[in-house]
Design a protein around this motif. Sequence first.
Motif, PDB file in Angstrom:
ATOM      1  N   GLY A  21     -12.475 -14.700   2.475  1.00 31.79           N
ATOM      2  CA  GLY A  21     -12.218 -13.570   1.592  1.00 31.79           C
ATOM      3  C   GLY A  21     -10.938 -12.861   1.982  1.00 31.79           C
ATOM      4  O   GLY A  21     -10.524 -12.889   3.143  1.00 31.79           O
ATOM      5  N   MET A  22     -10.306 -12.223   0.988  1.00 34.52           N
ATOM      6  CA  MET A  22      -9.121 -11.398   1.237  1.00 34.52           C
ATOM      7  C   MET A  22      -9.293 -10.075   0.503  1.00 34.52           C
ATOM      8  O   MET A  22      -9.341 -10.025  -0.726  1.00 34.52           O
ATOM      9  N   PHE A  23      -9.409  -8.994   1.266  1.00 37.24           N
ATOM     10  CA  PHE A  23      -9.499  -7.670   0.661  1.00 37.24           C
ATOM     11  C   PHE A  23      -8.149  -7.252   0.080  1.00 37.24           C
ATOM     12  O   PHE A  23      -7.089  -7.515   0.670  1.00 37.24           O
ATOM     13  N   VAL A  24      -8.214  -6.619  -1.078  1.00 44.19           N
ATOM     14  CA  VAL A  24      -7.043  -6.004  -1.696  1.00 44.19           C
ATOM     15  C   VAL A  24      -7.380  -4.524  -1.853  1.00 44.19           C
ATOM     16  O   VAL A  24      -8.213  -4.150  -2.679  1.00 44.19           O
ATOM     17  N   ILE A  25      -6.753  -3.697  -1.025  1.00 46.08           N
ATOM     18  CA  ILE A  25      -7.059  -2.266  -0.998  1.00 46.08           C
ATOM     19  C   ILE A  25      -5.810  -1.479  -1.364  1.00 46.08           C
ATOM     20  O   ILE A  25      -4.745  -1.684  -0.792  1.00 46.08           O
ATOM     21  N   ASP A  26      -5.958  -0.617  -2.352  1.00 50.70           N
ATOM     22  CA  ASP A  26      -4.836   0.145  -2.898  1.00 50.70           C
ATOM     23  C   ASP A  26      -3.717  -0.793  -3.375  1.00 50.70           C
ATOM     24  O   ASP A  26      -2.531  -0.489  -3.247  1.00 50.70           O
ATOM     25  N   GLY A  27      -4.131  -1.954  -3.893  1.00 50.92           N
ATOM     26  CA  GLY A  27      -3.186  -2.913  -4.454  1.00 50.92           C
ATOM     27  C   GLY A  27      -2.522  -3.826  -3.450  1.00 50.92           C
ATOM     28  O   GLY A  27      -1.652  -4.618  -3.828  1.00 50.92           O
ATOM     29  N   VAL A  28      -2.936  -3.772  -2.171  1.00 47.24           N
ATOM     30  CA  VAL A  28      -2.271  -4.543  -1.115  1.00 47.24           C
ATOM     31  C   VAL A  28      -3.265  -5.495  -0.440  1.00 47.24           C
ATOM     32  O   VAL A  28      -4.301  -5.047   0.070  1.00 47.24           O
ATOM     33  N   PRO A  29      -3.005  -6.812  -0.399  1.00 45.04           N
ATOM     34  CA  PRO A  29      -3.843  -7.724   0.392  1.00 45.04           C
ATOM     35  C   PRO A  29      -3.720  -7.367   1.868  1.00 45.04           C
ATOM     36  O   PRO A  29      -2.610  -7.336   2.411  1.00 45.04           O
ATOM     37  N   ASN A  55      -6.111  -7.862  10.265  1.00 50.36           N
ATOM     38  CA  ASN A  55      -6.879  -6.862   9.524  1.00 50.36           C
ATOM     39  C   ASN A  55      -6.621  -5.432   9.977  1.00 50.36           C
ATOM     40  O   ASN A  55      -7.311  -4.509   9.528  1.00 50.36           O
ATOM     41  N   GLY A  56      -5.652  -5.231  10.850  1.00 46.29           N
ATOM     42  CA  GLY A  56      -5.448  -3.906  11.434  1.00 46.29           C
ATOM     43  C   GLY A  56      -5.003  -2.839  10.459  1.00 46.29           C
ATOM     44  O   GLY A  56      -5.122  -1.646  10.751  1.00 46.29           O
ATOM     45  N   GLY A  57      -4.502  -3.207   9.284  1.00 47.98           N
ATOM     46  CA  GLY A  57      -3.995  -2.218   8.336  1.00 47.98           C
ATOM     47  C   GLY A  57      -5.000  -1.782   7.289  1.00 47.98           C
ATOM     48  O   GLY A  57      -4.653  -1.005   6.386  1.00 47.98           O
ATOM     49  N   MET A  58      -6.241  -2.243   7.385  1.00 51.91           N
ATOM     50  CA  MET A  58      -7.212  -1.935   6.338  1.00 51.91           C
ATOM     51  C   MET A  58      -7.521  -0.447   6.247  1.00 51.91           C
ATOM     52  O   MET A  58      -7.577   0.124   5.148  1.00 51.91           O
ATOM     53  N   ALA A  59      -7.731   0.192   7.382  1.00 53.94           N
ATOM     54  CA  ALA A  59      -8.075   1.615   7.370  1.00 53.94           C
ATOM     55  C   ALA A  59      -6.943   2.439   6.766  1.00 53.94           C
ATOM     56  O   ALA A  59      -7.181   3.400   6.017  1.00 53.94           O
ATOM     57  N   GLU A  92      -2.841   3.231 -13.061  1.00 57.07           N
ATOM     58  CA  GLU A  92      -1.478   2.725 -12.929  1.00 57.07           C
ATOM     59  C   GLU A  92      -1.487   1.300 -12.381  1.00 57.07           C
ATOM     60  O   GLU A  92      -2.458   0.864 -11.744  1.00 57.07           O
ATOM     61  N   GLU A  93      -0.416   0.565 -12.661  1.00 56.61           N
ATOM     62  CA  GLU A  93      -0.280  -0.785 -12.116  1.00 56.61           C
ATOM     63  C   GLU A  93      -0.024  -0.693 -10.614  1.00 56.61           C
ATOM     64  O   GLU A  93       0.741   0.168 -10.177  1.00 56.61           O
ATOM     65  N   PRO A  94      -0.524  -1.627  -9.828  1.00 57.97           N
ATOM     66  CA  PRO A  94      -1.579  -2.599 -10.144  1.00 57.97           C
ATOM     67  C   PRO A  94      -2.893  -2.160  -9.516  1.00 57.97           C
ATOM     68  O   PRO A  94      -3.446  -2.856  -8.676  1.00 57.97           O
ATOM     69  N   LYS A  95      -3.366  -0.972  -9.874  1.00 61.56           N
ATOM     70  CA  LYS A  95      -4.468  -0.370  -9.113  1.00 61.56           C
ATOM     71  C   LYS A  95      -5.659  -0.004  -9.988  1.00 61.56           C
ATOM     72  O   LYS A  95      -6.264   1.044  -9.830  1.00 61.56           O
ATOM     73  N   ILE A  96      -5.987  -0.892 -10.935  1.00 64.80           N
ATOM     74  CA  ILE A  96      -7.197  -0.696 -11.727  1.00 64.80           C
ATOM     75  C   ILE A  96      -8.399  -0.651 -10.794  1.00 64.80           C
ATOM     76  O   ILE A  96      -9.336   0.113 -11.012  1.00 64.80           O
ATOM     77  N   SER A  97      -8.386  -1.476  -9.768  1.00 67.72           N
ATOM     78  CA  SER A  97      -9.346  -1.355  -8.678  1.00 67.72           C
ATOM     79  C   SER A  97      -8.549  -1.072  -7.407  1.00 67.72           C
ATOM     80  O   SER A  97      -7.556  -1.736  -7.140  1.00 67.72           O
ATOM     81  N   ARG A  98      -9.009  -0.087  -6.642  1.00 68.85           N
ATOM     82  CA  ARG A  98      -8.334   0.223  -5.381  1.00 68.85           C
ATOM     83  C   ARG A  98      -9.077  -0.349  -4.178  1.00 68.85           C
ATOM     84  O   ARG A  98      -8.655  -0.180  -3.041  1.00 68.85           O
ATOM     85  N   ALA A 131      -4.899   5.717   2.121  1.00 71.69           N
ATOM     86  CA  ALA A 131      -3.954   5.924   1.018  1.00 71.69           C
ATOM     87  C   ALA A 131      -4.677   5.943  -0.329  1.00 71.69           C
ATOM     88  O   ALA A 131      -4.389   6.785  -1.191  1.00 71.69           O
ATOM     89  N   ALA A 132      -5.619   4.995  -0.511  1.00 72.96           N
ATOM     90  CA  ALA A 132      -6.339   4.919  -1.784  1.00 72.96           C
ATOM     91  C   ALA A 132      -7.179   6.164  -2.027  1.00 72.96           C
ATOM     92  O   ALA A 132      -7.193   6.730  -3.123  1.00 72.96           O
TER      93      ALA A 132
END
Length: 405
Positions: free
Chosen positions: A373-381, A159-163, A98-104, A168-169
């Motif tokens: 670098g900027m991580f994008v996890i589950d579609g969210v930077p 970066n506190g929201g990465m976990a 599904e958009e935009p989560k080809i990579s999570r 979620a992913a």
Amino acid sequence: MSGIFRIVGTPSEDRETRVEELRELGFTWADYEDERYWIDQVAVMDESVHAELEDASRRLWNVFDKAVRYVHRRRDLYELIGIPPVLWNMLDQAPVAEEPKISRYARFDFAISQDADAPAPEAVSIKLLELNADTPTGYVESSIATPWMCERLGVRSMNGGMAEQVRAAWAYEQPETAACIAYGEHAEDSGTIEALVKHSGRDMRLVDCLELTIDDGLVKDAEGQPIHRMFALYPKEWMSVDDGGEALAYAVESGQLRLFNHPHAILLQSKGMMAVVWGLHELGMLYNDEERDAISRYMLPTYNKPLFSGDYVSKSMFGREGGSVRMYGQAGELELQDEEGYDTSGLFPVVYQKRADLPRVNTAEGELHLLAGMFVIDGVPCGMLGRAGGLITGNASHFIALGVE
């Protein structure tokens, strides 16, 4: 020197104790084989720069997602961007996410610099160098070490929201197993999947990819237990050269293994995708005005042929950790090439990109060039990673935490 970043902190005289603290948190390679990988300082940027970096990542993520859907099932474009033919059936038959989560689980890498004649942050230049959308490392450094460093120096970490995003992913993908090459021996990859599993909150097996067996599409671990849903910190392009790679591709193609990141993450991973995006942009195809603005503002001209007369970079479409990167000067002369990473330009096609040098910062380890670098996890930077080293960011580069003021 960069006017964008301010280096904060004085390294502790008792580095060994701080390295041990990080080890207990799960960052076990702060010092690795007598190398001081971790810099005991923080590179701080203005909050407005971070806001634009996050916005650039969000906009470019949608741009790349759109490009993958355009490339999907176009085998002439698979070939153009270096996708090994052994993966083509897998890519054609696997359902597109599904958009935009080809990579999570992905990471953009940027060069952030400033116009020397203008004060920060008014003249900030943010340029995308590449996207690792398949198997990015640096997660432990960003999600664990960076908040720890920022707290000690009174700097704000973003970066506190990465976990939470990982949770979620993985709740959606529901992997039962996490794998990497040489699990238990390779500190960085092992520590990365251990941290991801911990943050996912899931009870999972952790295995070595080299111990997997595959029989007619059925994947089993070393104890003979079947694996049906797996997160693998294993570059998909290596299925074309590794023993058992074709069997692993068939396991995904036949639906017996659900692989996470998704199979189509390899389309995002190819540096050739940047050439596809730029080509579509130049031709006025696919993208709307807002997306074209993001491409022209945050991307560099990129082609699959050497169209530049000078001031450009060439790199393998599937090079990693600086491997295969060559930098050319204004007259087109070879100025610098990576000597540390594994050169994959003999295995995969090469892409050519306009050069954007990294900003310089003065650190405890000397004057270094800083990659953001900027991580994008589950579609969210959601998290920044700082790497500091030479003009080419390779295996010999250092980790430095990034914060905001």
